[in-house]
Design a protein around this motif. Structure first.
Motif, PDB file in Angstrom:
ATOM      1  N   VAL A  63      74.333  67.516   8.945  1.00  0.00           N
ATOM      2  CA  VAL A  63      74.485  68.633   9.887  1.00  0.00           C
ATOM      3  C   VAL A  63      73.239  69.503   9.938  1.00  0.00           C
ATOM      4  O   VAL A  63      72.988  70.170  10.928  1.00  0.00           O
ATOM      5  CB  VAL A  63      75.702  69.545   9.566  1.00  0.00           C
ATOM      6  CG1 VAL A  63      76.993  68.894  10.000  1.00  0.00           C
ATOM      7  CG2 VAL A  63      75.743  69.950   8.122  1.00  0.00           C
ATOM      8  N   ARG A  64      72.461  69.503   8.858  1.00  0.00           N
ATOM      9  CA  ARG A  64      71.322  70.409   8.796  1.00  0.00           C
ATOM     10  C   ARG A  64      70.025  69.782   9.290  1.00  0.00           C
ATOM     11  O   ARG A  64      69.240  70.416   9.998  1.00  0.00           O
ATOM     12  CB  ARG A  64      71.137  70.891   7.352  1.00  0.00           C
ATOM     13  CG  ARG A  64      69.949  71.817   7.231  1.00  0.00           C
ATOM     14  CD  ARG A  64      70.012  72.707   6.040  1.00  0.00           C
ATOM     15  NE  ARG A  64      68.940  73.691   6.151  1.00  0.00           N
ATOM     16  CZ  ARG A  64      68.875  74.796   5.446  1.00  0.00           C
ATOM     17  NH1 ARG A  64      69.830  75.077   4.593  1.00  0.00           N
ATOM     18  NH2 ARG A  64      67.886  75.630   5.609  1.00  0.00           N
ATOM     19  N   GLU A  65      69.776  68.537   8.909  1.00  0.00           N
ATOM     20  CA  GLU A  65      68.551  67.871   9.351  1.00  0.00           C
ATOM     21  C   GLU A  65      68.850  66.426   9.760  1.00  0.00           C
ATOM     22  O   GLU A  65      68.364  65.476   9.128  1.00  0.00           O
ATOM     23  CB  GLU A  65      67.463  67.938   8.277  1.00  0.00           C
ATOM     24  CG  GLU A  65      67.957  67.653   6.859  1.00  0.00           C
ATOM     25  CD  GLU A  65      66.808  67.585   5.855  1.00  0.00           C
ATOM     26  OE1 GLU A  65      65.661  67.856   6.235  1.00  0.00           O
ATOM     27  OE2 GLU A  65      67.078  67.219   4.699  1.00  0.00           O
ATOM     28  N   PRO A  66      69.656  66.296  10.838  1.00  0.00           N
ATOM     29  CA  PRO A  66      70.107  64.952  11.233  1.00  0.00           C
ATOM     30  C   PRO A  66      68.961  64.005  11.558  1.00  0.00           C
ATOM     31  O   PRO A  66      69.043  62.812  11.262  1.00  0.00           O
ATOM     32  CB  PRO A  66      70.979  65.221  12.473  1.00  0.00           C
ATOM     33  CG  PRO A  66      70.567  66.575  12.962  1.00  0.00           C
ATOM     34  CD  PRO A  66      70.156  67.342  11.737  1.00  0.00           C
ATOM     35  N   ARG A  67      67.891  64.523  12.137  1.00  0.00           N
ATOM     36  CA  ARG A  67      66.791  63.633  12.520  1.00  0.00           C
ATOM     37  C   ARG A  67      66.048  63.102  11.295  1.00  0.00           C
ATOM     38  O   ARG A  67      65.571  61.957  11.290  1.00  0.00           O
ATOM     39  CB  ARG A  67      65.837  64.331  13.490  1.00  0.00           C
ATOM     40  CG  ARG A  67      66.458  64.441  14.879  1.00  0.00           C
ATOM     41  CD  ARG A  67      65.620  65.246  15.843  1.00  0.00           C
ATOM     42  NE  ARG A  67      66.301  65.383  17.125  1.00  0.00           N
ATOM     43  CZ  ARG A  67      66.123  64.558  18.158  1.00  0.00           C
ATOM     44  NH1 ARG A  67      65.276  63.549  18.087  1.00  0.00           N
ATOM     45  NH2 ARG A  67      66.793  64.757  19.277  1.00  0.00           N
ATOM     46  N   ALA A  95      69.126  63.621  22.791  1.00  0.00           N
ATOM     47  CA  ALA A  95      69.564  64.680  21.874  1.00  0.00           C
ATOM     48  C   ALA A  95      70.492  64.085  20.820  1.00  0.00           C
ATOM     49  O   ALA A  95      71.207  63.119  21.079  1.00  0.00           O
ATOM     50  CB  ALA A  95      70.294  65.766  22.663  1.00  0.00           C
ATOM     51  N   VAL A  96      70.460  64.672  19.638  1.00  0.00           N
ATOM     52  CA  VAL A  96      71.387  64.265  18.576  1.00  0.00           C
ATOM     53  C   VAL A  96      72.608  65.176  18.637  1.00  0.00           C
ATOM     54  O   VAL A  96      72.479  66.405  18.715  1.00  0.00           O
ATOM     55  CB  VAL A  96      70.733  64.373  17.189  1.00  0.00           C
ATOM     56  CG1 VAL A  96      71.760  64.080  16.089  1.00  0.00           C
ATOM     57  CG2 VAL A  96      69.552  63.415  17.077  1.00  0.00           C
ATOM     58  N   LYS A  97      73.771  64.571  18.623  1.00  0.00           N
ATOM     59  CA  LYS A  97      75.011  65.331  18.565  1.00  0.00           C
ATOM     60  C   LYS A  97      75.716  64.915  17.278  1.00  0.00           C
ATOM     61  O   LYS A  97      76.211  63.787  17.174  1.00  0.00           O
ATOM     62  CB  LYS A  97      75.865  65.010  19.792  1.00  0.00           C
ATOM     63  CG  LYS A  97      77.020  65.943  20.027  1.00  0.00           C
ATOM     64  CD  LYS A  97      77.625  65.610  21.398  1.00  0.00           C
ATOM     65  CE  LYS A  97      78.465  66.740  21.938  1.00  0.00           C
ATOM     66  NZ  LYS A  97      78.903  66.440  23.316  1.00  0.00           N
ATOM     67  N   VAL A  98      75.722  65.818  16.295  1.00  0.00           N
ATOM     68  CA  VAL A  98      76.360  65.524  15.013  1.00  0.00           C
ATOM     69  C   VAL A  98      77.836  65.848  15.148  1.00  0.00           C
ATOM     70  O   VAL A  98      78.191  66.946  15.602  1.00  0.00           O
ATOM     71  CB  VAL A  98      75.749  66.380  13.883  1.00  0.00           C
ATOM     72  CG1 VAL A  98      76.393  66.014  12.554  1.00  0.00           C
ATOM     73  CG2 VAL A  98      74.235  66.203  13.821  1.00  0.00           C
TER      74      VAL A  98
END
Lengths: 96, 193
Positions: free
Chosen positions: B127-131, B146-149
């Protein structure tokens, strides 16, 4: 059972910490308390896990998928990234 | 790694099961049935669902509308399982599934969660640094995605419907399913042809 919030509506997660008041079971992540997001869609209604966990009678409460801007939660990250979380209605309040 | 359970925890479990049976909460048969169905479940089920969605528009619509019904349509019993939601990856968004609170995982269609999914590191970092997490998997997303966690916190369980990889034109569902790994079904990896 339909809830109070609709898709697209801006909501705030209550800034509440029941874990400081005694034993409890909460499905609202700590990192979202007090944060604002947007209801993506209602997900139906389910027995309140905060009661289920203690074998108490559990009323059904509406559940929502709520989307948060990811970088603003942590002050880091890539613009446009989001976090989508299931939250129960009694943890949400409308924003003015 | 899994260790053999201690005699103490086995004894505790035996007493717990005996209490549940004595109170009429569960029967031994129900427990055996549930263990058998969980043992049978594996990421191959999710992979077959994804491959069918890639080749059958009607099934894709069902999968996105009601993952549980879509699983039942593949012969999976969803009795007693939590509702299954399916997250559709597009040219604009990539989904990554985590359960920051515990280890919620779509077991009915993916089987047991891998060790790393339950680790504190994955749960905190997704959740904090998904990439950064994706990069460690060797997963790089095209520009503009875009990343959607998806933090799986409540009654639903979530599975990703990844995009069909280029270069798979004309493949049948069986061959396509072989590209869909467990990791792709929760979004830490992408299917590759």
């Amino acid at each position: 059972m339909s809830g109070s919030f609709q898709a697209g509506q801006r909501v705030r997660v209550k800034r509440d910490f029941p874990e400081l008041r005694g034993p409890c079971h909460i499905r609202t992540p700590h990192y979202l308390r007090g944060r604002e997001g947007v209801v993506e869609r209602p997900l139906g209604a389910y027995p309140n896990p905060e009661d289920l966990a203690f074998a108490r009678p559990a009323a059904k409460v509406p559940l929502y998928h709520v989307r948060f801007d990811q970088p603003s939660l942590w002050n880091e990250g890539a613009a446009g990234d989001t976090v989508l979380v299931e939250l129960y209605e009694h943890w949400l309040e409308g924003t003015a | 790694m899994a260790h053999a359970p201690s005699a103490e925890s086995v004894a505790l479990l035996d007493r717990f099961v005996a209490a549940l049976v004595a109170k009429g909460v569960l029967t031994e048969d129900q427990i055996a049935t549930q263990i058998a169905s969980t043992d049978r479940a594996s990421p191959e089920i999710g992979a077959r669902m994804v491959a069918r969605a890639w080749t059958d528009a009607e099934y894709r619509a069902l999968l996105l509308r009601d993952g549980g019904q879509a699983a039942e349509a593949m012969g999976v019993s969803m009795a007693g399982a939590p509702p299954l939601g399916v997250l559709e990856d597009t040219d604009k968004v990539h989904h990554l599934v985590v359960c920051t609170l515990c280890s919620c995982y779509p077991r009915a269609v993916l089987g047991y969660p891998p060790h790393w999914y339950k680790s504190a590191a994955y749960r905190a970092r997704a959740v904090r640094e998904p990439r950064a997490v994706l990069a460690e998997w060797g997963t790089t997303l095209p520009d503009g995605v875009a990343v959607k966690v998806v933090d799986s916190t409540a009654d639903f369980r979530w599975m990703v419907l990844p995009q069909r990889p280029a270069g798979t034109e004309g493949w049948d569902a069986g061959r396509l399913a072989s590209l869909v790994t467990r990791d792709a079904l929760v979004g830490v990896a992408l299917p590759r042809a």
